[in-house]
Motif scaffolding. Structure first.
Motif, short mmCIF file in Angstrom:
data_model
loop_
_atom_site.label_atom_id
_atom_site.label_comp_id
_atom_site.label_asym_id
_atom_site.label_seq_id
_atom_site.Cartn_x
_atom_site.Cartn_y
_atom_site.Cartn_z
N SER A 378 45.98 14.52 1.45
CA SER A 378 44.73 14.96 0.80
C SER A 378 45.04 15.77 -0.45
O SER A 378 44.36 15.64 -1.47
CB SER A 378 43.90 15.81 1.76
OG SER A 378 43.50 15.05 2.87
N GLN A 420 37.85 13.97 2.36
CA GLN A 420 38.14 13.73 3.78
C GLN A 420 36.93 14.06 4.65
O GLN A 420 36.52 13.26 5.48
CB GLN A 420 39.36 14.55 4.20
CG GLN A 420 39.76 14.30 5.64
CD GLN A 420 41.14 14.89 5.94
OE1 GLN A 420 41.89 15.26 5.05
NE2 GLN A 420 41.47 14.96 7.21
N ASP A 505 39.60 9.27 0.84
CA ASP A 505 40.35 10.03 1.85
C ASP A 505 39.73 9.78 3.22
O ASP A 505 38.62 10.22 3.50
CB ASP A 505 40.32 11.53 1.48
CG ASP A 505 41.43 12.30 2.17
OD1 ASP A 505 42.02 11.76 3.14
OD2 ASP A 505 41.71 13.43 1.73
N GLU A 506 40.44 9.06 4.07
CA GLU A 506 40.02 8.73 5.43
C GLU A 506 38.58 8.20 5.49
O GLU A 506 37.71 8.79 6.14
CB GLU A 506 40.18 9.95 6.34
CG GLU A 506 41.60 10.51 6.24
CD GLU A 506 42.05 11.30 7.45
OE1 GLU A 506 41.29 11.38 8.43
OE2 GLU A 506 43.16 11.83 7.41
#
Ligand code: ADP
Ligand code: MG
Length: 583
Positions: A378, A420, A505-506
């Protein structure tokens, strides 16, 4: 604009009718309390909408009041210029304070204390600087509003002031009903998100502070004409905290709220103070505590919620298909690498998180970034998106050197980011979130005042909304979506701006297996159709197999391996790192 004129005309008629219905004394009170309402609305614009807790709205209010008093005394016929000059002086004071203070990105508490201290300092200066301010007693005997050698009689002045005050309130109401209103709410509730969308949030906050100062300055001049005097107490603690009380009780983030708060509390105070003078201060304290505990959002928003009034719903933008594909890789960019992060070092204190990481992308590809928790994935995306800097190494994204740049500059070059944990504007609808994302890379504050509520959305973002069913939920507040929908909304927002590099991010956290495979297919299509470079941080190997051209493994502060999915899956070093870790 015709709507603004209608609202203005209705306000003027209302003010005249109210003043006519009241006795002379009450009409006088009404005009004074409407001036306080303008002051509260100026605070609301700055605090309720933009999130800057200014305890110093009295600064522009008071300085403009002294200025107007000086002009009115010297030239009683120049009331119109005096009102205009007062608004300009208020704007200038606020702009000066705003530039000096907000560029340093202080916390809300620091802003509150700083503005309060400034205001109290001015009270002292006004007391001491007798030649100009008249010292402790202030300037008295200020003539009434006048022009062409005549002054308005008392009753006419009360009506005139009420009309002007309602006019000022209407102007602020029209401002916040424009797209800039939604953008200010965005900055209040998630400044990080707004910066990542391309908004120069500091500049917009200074703009809002300046507009608030102009409104407060205008109110200051009206106050002088209404009361015919001004003294240093105009900067004092009592008024500073009362303005906050009116705004808080009525309801921040609405225009009607602070107006009702100011009128109700002042009329109550004027009526009850005769009877219970000694208890009134205590009563205001009790009201304050009660509101904070029982109705933390204030009277008007609580009533709107209780009765589900349609006014609680903000104006919704209309999402229209953009003809130009914003999602492109422009030729000028293609001469250089898409991004090039070389020997990046990132420390938190003595802890070295990234130790000479090199990550580059020459051609548009779909790259996955994997690694154990805490490997710095991240943080690396933050560095590519401008959210964080690094201590050593060079970073160039889309042909631009990155050192010292703010996230909004990255966004304007075409870097789009999904965080994230979803970063949305929870108070605003799905449509407003997408519209704000589309406006972000091309907007200045004034253009957001003038522009229409239509948002031109590129095809890929519309596709995401349609395929995920979010187009059925356009009016739902983003904060009420399921976790999976929030993820999709944030991906749609990333694609709605000027997107030339997508950093995710994810993205599939919180999605079912089927949904995440859908996501993989959708992202592959986006990439294939628009040659869009995408970097995805993920854990889920099934998703990675379905989506990735290439995988980079980050571990122990550096790049452990880099290659196709098959190469990574058969790499013994990667197995060693992941042993005991699922996926
Ligand atoms: P990943 O995304 O790979 O899980 P992160 O980039 O989120 O890893 O962060 C890695 C580690 O860096 C965290 O576990 C934390 O210890 C440290 N870290 C991240 N941000 C900060 C910060 N602002 N201050 C101190 N330590 C931080
Ligand atoms: Mg992470």
């Amino acid at each position: 604009m015709s709507r603004a004129l209608t609202v203005g005309a209705v306000s003027a008629v209302a003010a005249i009718a109210m003043s006519a219905a009241l006795s002379g004394f009450r009409a006088g009170q009404l005009s004074l309390f409407l001036i306080f309402a303008v002051l509260a609305v100026s605070l609301d614009f700055v605090w309720g909408y933009t999130g800057i807790l200014s305890l110093g709205q009295l600064l522009p209010f008071g300085i403009a009041a002294y200025t107007a008093a000086k002009i009115a005394t010297a030239a009683p016929s120049l009331s119109v210029p005096a009102l205009i000059v007062a608004a300009i002086v208020g704007a200038a004071i606020a702009a000066g304070v705003g530039v000096a203070m907000l560029r340093r990105r202080p916390t809300a508490v620091v802003v509150g204390l700083l503005t309060l201290v400034l205001s109290l300092t001015l009270e002292q200066i006004a007391e001491q600087w007798r030649d100009v301010t008249g010292g402790f007693n202030g300037l008295t005997g200020v003539p009434r509003i006048g022009a062409f050698g005549t002054q308005l009689p008392d009753a006419a002045q009360d009506i005139g002031i009420s009309v002007l005050a309602l006019g000022a309130i209407t102007v602020v109401g029209v401002l916040v009903s424009r797209p800039i209103g939604a953008v200010l709410v965005g900055i209040r509730s998630n400044e990080r998100r707004m910066e990542a969308l391309g908004y120069d949030t500091v500049r917009i906050k200074i703009w809002a502070f300046t507009v608030g100062g102009a409104v407060a300055g205008f109110a200051g001049a009206l106050y002088v004409y209404r009361t015919s005097f001004v003294s240093p107490q105009i900067f004092g603690f009592a008024l500073a905290t009362n303005v906050v009380l009116w705004t808080l009780v009525g309801g921040r983030g609405t225009i009607v709220g602070p107006v009702i708060g100011a009128l109700a509390i002042n009329f109550a105070s004027a009526t009850l103070a005769d009877v219970w003078l000694q208890y009134w201060t205590l009563a205001t304290g009790v009201i304050f505590v009660l509101v904070v505990v029982v109705m933390p959002h204030g009277l008007v928003p609580s009533l709107q919620r209780l009765f589900r009034l349609p006014t609680a719903r903000r104006r919704q933008p209309r999402l229209v298909r953009s003809d130009s594909h914003a999602v492109t890789t422009s030729p000028s960019v293609r001469r250089t690498a898409i991004f090039e992060a070389v020997d990046v070092e990132k420390n938190f204190g003595f802890f070295r998180l990234l130790d000479g990481v090199t990550l580059t992308m020459d051609e548009p590809e779909l790259r996955c970034l994997i690694g154990p928790n805490g490997a710095g994935k991240s943080t690396l995306l933050d560095i590519l998106g401008g959210q964080q800097g690094c201590q050593a190494g060079t970073v160039e994204v889309l042909g631009h050197e990155c050192t010292g740049r703010r996230p909004w500059e990255f966004a304007r070059h075409g870097v789009s980011r999904k965080f994230q944990s979803p970063q949305l504007i929870g108070d605003l609808s799905v449509a407003a979130n997408v519209a704000i994302a589309a406006w972000g890379t091309r907007s200045s504050p004034w253009s957001l005042v003038r522009s229409s509520w239509n948002a031109h959305i590129p095809q890929p973002a519309l596709e995401i909304l349609e395929r995920t069913g979010l187009d059925e939920l356009l009016e739902t507040p983003a904060g009420e979506l399921s976790h999976g929908d929030k993820q999709w909304l944030e991906i749609a927002m990333a694609a709605a701006g000027e997107c030339r590099l997508l950093l995710l991010d994810e993205p599939t956290a919180g999605m079912t297996v089927a949904e995440s495979l859908d996501a993989a297919a959708l992202l592959r299509e986006l990439h294939a159709e628009h040659r869009l470079p995408i970097v995805i941080v993920e854990h889920d190997m099934a998703f990675i197999r379905a989506v990735a051209d290439r995988v980079t493994v980050l571990a122990r502060g550096s790049v452990l391996a880099d290659g196709t999915v098959a190469e990574i899956e058969s790499n013994p070093d990667v197995h060693a790192i992941y042993s005991g870790v699922d996926g």
